[in-house]
Scaffold this active site. Sequence first.
Site, PDB file in Angstrom:
ATOM      1  N   HIS A  58      14.951  14.485  -3.255  1.00 42.02           N
ATOM      2  CA  HIS A  58      13.794  13.595  -3.163  1.00 42.02           C
ATOM      3  C   HIS A  58      12.549  14.325  -2.661  1.00 42.02           C
ATOM      4  O   HIS A  58      12.639  15.413  -2.089  1.00 42.02           O
ATOM      5  CB  HIS A  58      14.087  12.424  -2.225  1.00 42.02           C
ATOM      6  CG  HIS A  58      14.960  11.374  -2.833  1.00 42.02           C
ATOM      7  ND1 HIS A  58      16.336  11.474  -2.869  1.00 42.02           N
ATOM      8  CD2 HIS A  58      14.653  10.205  -3.454  1.00 42.02           C
ATOM      9  CE1 HIS A  58      16.839  10.409  -3.466  1.00 42.02           C
ATOM     10  NE2 HIS A  58      15.848   9.625  -3.847  1.00 42.02           N
ATOM     11  N   LYS A  80      10.050  11.100   1.974  1.00 42.18           N
ATOM     12  CA  LYS A  80      11.104  10.084   2.109  1.00 42.18           C
ATOM     13  C   LYS A  80      11.556   9.976   3.562  1.00 42.18           C
ATOM     14  O   LYS A  80      11.825  10.975   4.214  1.00 42.18           O
ATOM     15  CB  LYS A  80      12.291  10.429   1.198  1.00 42.18           C
ATOM     16  CG  LYS A  80      13.401   9.396   1.261  1.00 42.18           C
ATOM     17  CD  LYS A  80      14.390   9.541   0.113  1.00 42.18           C
ATOM     18  CE  LYS A  80      15.555   8.569   0.221  1.00 42.18           C
ATOM     19  NZ  LYS A  80      15.151   7.155   0.339  1.00 42.18           N
ATOM     20  N   MET A 108       5.837   2.914  -3.579  1.00 42.62           N
ATOM     21  CA  MET A 108       6.497   1.957  -4.490  1.00 42.62           C
ATOM     22  C   MET A 108       5.733   0.645  -4.568  1.00 42.62           C
ATOM     23  O   MET A 108       5.607   0.036  -5.630  1.00 42.62           O
ATOM     24  CB  MET A 108       7.929   1.686  -4.012  1.00 42.62           C
ATOM     25  CG  MET A 108       8.937   2.695  -4.453  1.00 42.62           C
ATOM     26  SD  MET A 108       9.268   2.627  -6.229  1.00 42.62           S
ATOM     27  CE  MET A 108      10.353   1.205  -6.308  1.00 42.62           C
ATOM     28  N   PHE A 136      16.366   0.813  -8.595  1.00 41.82           N
ATOM     29  CA  PHE A 136      15.921  -0.032  -9.706  1.00 41.82           C
ATOM     30  C   PHE A 136      15.929   0.727 -11.034  1.00 41.82           C
ATOM     31  O   PHE A 136      15.641   0.143 -12.073  1.00 41.82           O
ATOM     32  CB  PHE A 136      14.498  -0.546  -9.455  1.00 41.82           C
ATOM     33  CG  PHE A 136      14.401  -1.618  -8.400  1.00 41.82           C
ATOM     34  CD1 PHE A 136      14.917  -2.890  -8.624  1.00 41.82           C
ATOM     35  CD2 PHE A 136      13.791  -1.365  -7.187  1.00 41.82           C
ATOM     36  CE1 PHE A 136      14.821  -3.887  -7.662  1.00 41.82           C
ATOM     37  CE2 PHE A 136      13.686  -2.356  -6.207  1.00 41.82           C
ATOM     38  CZ  PHE A 136      14.208  -3.621  -6.449  1.00 41.82           C
ATOM     39  N   ARG A 147       0.824  -1.217   0.000  1.00 41.93           N
ATOM     40  CA  ARG A 147       0.000   0.000   0.000  1.00 41.93           C
ATOM     41  C   ARG A 147       0.857   1.265   0.000  1.00 41.93           C
ATOM     42  O   ARG A 147       0.335   2.381   0.092  1.00 41.93           O
ATOM     43  CB  ARG A 147      -0.959  -0.036   1.187  1.00 41.93           C
ATOM     44  CG  ARG A 147      -1.982  -1.176   1.062  1.00 41.93           C
ATOM     45  CD  ARG A 147      -3.114  -1.052   2.060  1.00 41.93           C
ATOM     46  NE  ARG A 147      -2.791  -1.596   3.357  1.00 41.93           N
ATOM     47  CZ  ARG A 147      -2.866  -2.896   3.695  1.00 41.93           C
ATOM     48  NH1 ARG A 147      -3.258  -3.792   2.797  1.00 41.93           N
ATOM     49  NH2 ARG A 147      -2.580  -3.297   4.905  1.00 41.93           N
ATOM     50  N   THR A 207      15.624   0.704   1.702  1.00 42.45           N
ATOM     51  CA  THR A 207      16.944   1.263   2.004  1.00 42.45           C
ATOM     52  C   THR A 207      17.385   0.912   3.430  1.00 42.45           C
ATOM     53  O   THR A 207      16.708   0.181   4.134  1.00 42.45           O
ATOM     54  CB  THR A 207      16.885   2.790   1.821  1.00 42.45           C
ATOM     55  OG1 THR A 207      15.689   3.263   2.434  1.00 42.45           O
ATOM     56  CG2 THR A 207      16.886   3.163   0.370  1.00 42.45           C
ATOM     57  N   THR A 231      20.811   5.275  -2.632  1.00 41.56           N
ATOM     58  CA  THR A 231      21.532   5.435  -3.900  1.00 41.56           C
ATOM     59  C   THR A 231      22.764   6.310  -3.711  1.00 41.56           C
ATOM     60  O   THR A 231      23.848   6.007  -4.226  1.00 41.56           O
ATOM     61  CB  THR A 231      20.604   6.063  -4.954  1.00 41.56           C
ATOM     62  OG1 THR A 231      19.403   5.293  -5.018  1.00 41.56           O
ATOM     63  CG2 THR A 231      21.255   6.113  -6.323  1.00 41.56           C
TER      64      THR A 231
HETATM   65  N1  LIG Z   1      15.424   0.724  -4.803  1.00 39.73           N
HETATM   66  C1  LIG Z   1      14.655   1.618  -5.429  1.00 39.73           C
HETATM   67  O1  LIG Z   1      14.731   1.791  -6.666  1.00 39.73           O
HETATM   68  C2  LIG Z   1      13.684   2.415  -4.632  1.00 39.73           C
HETATM   69  C3  LIG Z   1      13.661   2.266  -3.288  1.00 39.73           C
HETATM   70  N2  LIG Z   1      12.788   2.974  -2.541  1.00 39.73           N
HETATM   71  C4  LIG Z   1      12.799   2.656  -1.133  1.00 39.73           C
HETATM   72  O2  LIG Z   1      11.710   1.765  -0.908  1.00 39.73           O
HETATM   73  C5  LIG Z   1      11.181   1.969   0.393  1.00 39.73           C
HETATM   74  C6  LIG Z   1       9.705   2.304   0.284  1.00 39.73           C
HETATM   75  O3  LIG Z   1       9.549   3.565  -0.326  1.00 39.73           O
HETATM   76  P1  LIG Z   1       8.112   4.222  -0.485  1.00 39.73           P
HETATM   77  O4  LIG Z   1       7.210   3.281  -1.200  1.00 39.73           O
HETATM   78  O5  LIG Z   1       8.316   5.584  -1.018  1.00 39.73           O
HETATM   79  O6  LIG Z   1       7.671   4.316   1.053  1.00 39.73           O
HETATM   80  P2  LIG Z   1       6.180   4.324   1.638  1.00 39.73           P
HETATM   81  O7  LIG Z   1       6.301   4.838   3.022  1.00 39.73           O
HETATM   82  O8  LIG Z   1       5.272   5.023   0.680  1.00 39.73           O
HETATM   83  O9  LIG Z   1       5.762   2.786   1.647  1.00 39.73           O
HETATM   84  C7  LIG Z   1       6.204   1.849   2.573  1.00 39.73           C
HETATM   85  C8  LIG Z   1       5.015   0.971   2.896  1.00 39.73           C
HETATM   86  O10 LIG Z   1       5.465  -0.141   3.633  1.00 39.73           O
HETATM   87  C9  LIG Z   1       4.520  -0.395   4.662  1.00 39.73           C
HETATM   88  N3  LIG Z   1       5.156  -1.190   5.688  1.00 39.73           N
HETATM   89  C10 LIG Z   1       6.012  -0.809   6.653  1.00 39.73           C
HETATM   90  N4  LIG Z   1       6.367  -1.854   7.401  1.00 39.73           N
HETATM   91  C11 LIG Z   1       5.727  -2.933   6.867  1.00 39.73           C
HETATM   92  C12 LIG Z   1       5.705  -4.310   7.182  1.00 39.73           C
HETATM   93  N5  LIG Z   1       6.401  -4.799   8.215  1.00 39.73           N
HETATM   94  N6  LIG Z   1       4.937  -5.132   6.418  1.00 39.73           N
HETATM   95  C13 LIG Z   1       4.227  -4.665   5.385  1.00 39.73           C
HETATM   96  N7  LIG Z   1       4.207  -3.354   5.044  1.00 39.73           N
HETATM   97  C14 LIG Z   1       4.956  -2.514   5.775  1.00 39.73           C
HETATM   98  C15 LIG Z   1       4.089   0.996   5.111  1.00 39.73           C
HETATM   99  O11 LIG Z   1       2.876   0.955   5.847  1.00 39.73           O
HETATM  100  C16 LIG Z   1       3.952   1.689   3.757  1.00 39.73           C
HETATM  101  O12 LIG Z   1       2.681   1.462   3.199  1.00 39.73           O
HETATM  102  C17 LIG Z   1      12.032   3.074   1.018  1.00 39.73           C
HETATM  103  O13 LIG Z   1      13.084   2.501   1.759  1.00 39.73           O
HETATM  104  C18 LIG Z   1      12.577   3.804  -0.199  1.00 39.73           C
HETATM  105  O14 LIG Z   1      13.753   4.500   0.067  1.00 39.73           O
HETATM  106  C19 LIG Z   1      11.923   3.867  -3.094  1.00 39.73           C
HETATM  107  C20 LIG Z   1      11.924   4.083  -4.425  1.00 39.73           C
HETATM  108  C21 LIG Z   1      12.820   3.397  -5.321  1.00 39.73           C
HETATM  109  O1  LIG Z   2      12.645   6.882  -1.131  1.00 37.87           O
HETATM  110  C1  LIG Z   2      12.735   7.041  -2.376  1.00 37.87           C
HETATM  111  O2  LIG Z   2      11.907   7.658  -3.020  1.00 37.87           O
HETATM  112  C2  LIG Z   2      13.886   6.452  -3.061  1.00 37.87           C
HETATM  113  N1  LIG Z   2      14.683   5.679  -2.396  1.00 37.87           N
HETATM  114  C3  LIG Z   2      15.832   5.019  -2.896  1.00 37.87           C
HETATM  115  C4  LIG Z   2      17.073   5.594  -2.260  1.00 37.87           C
HETATM  116  O3  LIG Z   2      17.054   5.950  -1.072  1.00 37.87           O
HETATM  117  O4  LIG Z   2      18.101   5.673  -2.948  1.00 37.87           O
HETATM  118  C5  LIG Z   2      15.877   5.005  -4.403  1.00 37.87           C
HETATM  119  C6  LIG Z   2      15.391   6.258  -5.049  1.00 37.87           C
HETATM  120  O5  LIG Z   2      16.329   7.260  -4.821  1.00 37.87           O
HETATM  121  C7  LIG Z   2      14.026   6.648  -4.524  1.00 37.87           C
END
Ligand SMILES: NC(=O)C1=CN([C@@H]2O[C@H](COP(=O)(O)OP(=O)(O)OC[C@H]3O[C@@H](n4cnc5c(N)ncnc54)[C@H](O)[C@@H]3O)[C@@H](O)[C@H]2O)C=CC1
Ligand SMILES: O=C(O)C1=N[C@H](C(=O)O)C[C@H](O)C1
Length: 251
Positions: free
Chosen positions: A135, A139, A15, A108, A12, A80, A146
């Site tokens: 960002h 965040k 991402m 990704f 939910r 992260t 990254t």
């Molecule tokens: N590697 C990549 O390319 C990317 C990585 N990210 C990272 O991904 C993570 C998520 O980012 P967002 O979606 O923006 O955050 P967000 O806060 O919108 O979503 C995180 C979701 O995980 C849920 N959650 C937390 N603990 C949980 C658990 N134990 N079980 C199930 N659900 C749980 C939260 O309630 C929330 O809905 C962050 O660490 C972000 O930095 C974000 C964008 C790209």
């Molecule tokens: O939280 C985000 O949005 C993102 N998190 C990842 C990071 O911390 O590098 C990847 C991307 O930058 C988006």
Amino acid sequence: MSKLRVAVIGARGRMGAEAVRAVSAADDMELVAALGRGDPLTALTDAGAEIAVELTQPDSVMENLEFCVRHGIHGVVGTTGWTDGRIAELEGWLAASPGTGVLVAPNFGIGAVLTMRFAQQAARFFESVEIVELHHPGKADAPSGTAVRTARLIAGARQAAGLGEQPDATSTALDGARGASVDGVPVHAVRLRGLVAHQEVLFGDEGEIFTLRHDSMNRGSFMPGVLLGVRRVGGVPGLTFGLEHFMDLDG
Ligand SMILES: NC(=O)C1=CN([C@@H]2O[C@H](COP(=O)(O)OP(=O)(O)OC[C@H]3O[C@@H](n4cnc5c(N)ncnc54)[C@H](O)[C@@H]3O)[C@@H](O)[C@H]2O)C=CC1
Ligand SMILES: O=C(O)C1=N[C@H](C(=O)O)C[C@H](O)C1
């Protein structure tokens, strides 16, 4: 051909919701579970998930991965917060579960992966380097995963080339004015409404500046990388850190 049975944890979130859409739309995948905070992890085993896409928060990811690895569920992780200690812990679980694979991808985005690679290549040619990551204000962490990864790759390349500390005569009057030092590379974090995920790597030397910039304009930009990870991770046991290992960057 049977479809890959995929679960999304954090379904939910910003991402996670995008990953649910991408997995559901992929012809070779079936979304078998979509977990939010508070949902029991046993939903993964009950649903017969083969691969879990983990997109939660740094305070949740380890518990989720421990469960997955112990149950032989492969992981594709975007969350992260990766320290050396966490990586060692994950490797310990994987050692006890041969055949299970986990991909941890700091980013990704294909362009972000290329930015990291190009930054690593450029590092030895410039005396100075700084990173600015930008960002959305929702965040949770700073600096971005990254930026930390980019800084470490640059620092490793500088060290291998015998480069010492960067020149910097500035005495900081206010904490944070020169950013955070990640292995000697200053990293600056901007949080601004309207942004998604962006990074600049600035290299400088006598009379020239070389800038690498990557912009993710929306979260759809991460999905080809997520799907690539889902397709490949089951064939690569153990820990893979960085999507570049699943891409033919030199081809
Ligand atoms: N590697 C990549 O390319 C990317 C990585 N990210 C990272 O991904 C993570 C998520 O980012 P967002 O979606 O923006 O955050 P967000 O806060 O919108 O979503 C995180 C979701 O995980 C849920 N959650 C937390 N603990 C949980 C658990 N134990 N079980 C199930 N659900 C749980 C939260 O309630 C929330 O809905 C962050 O660490 C972000 O930095 C974000 C964008 C790209
Ligand atoms: O939280 C985000 O949005 C993102 N998190 C990842 C990071 O911390 O590098 C990847 C991307 O930058 C988006």
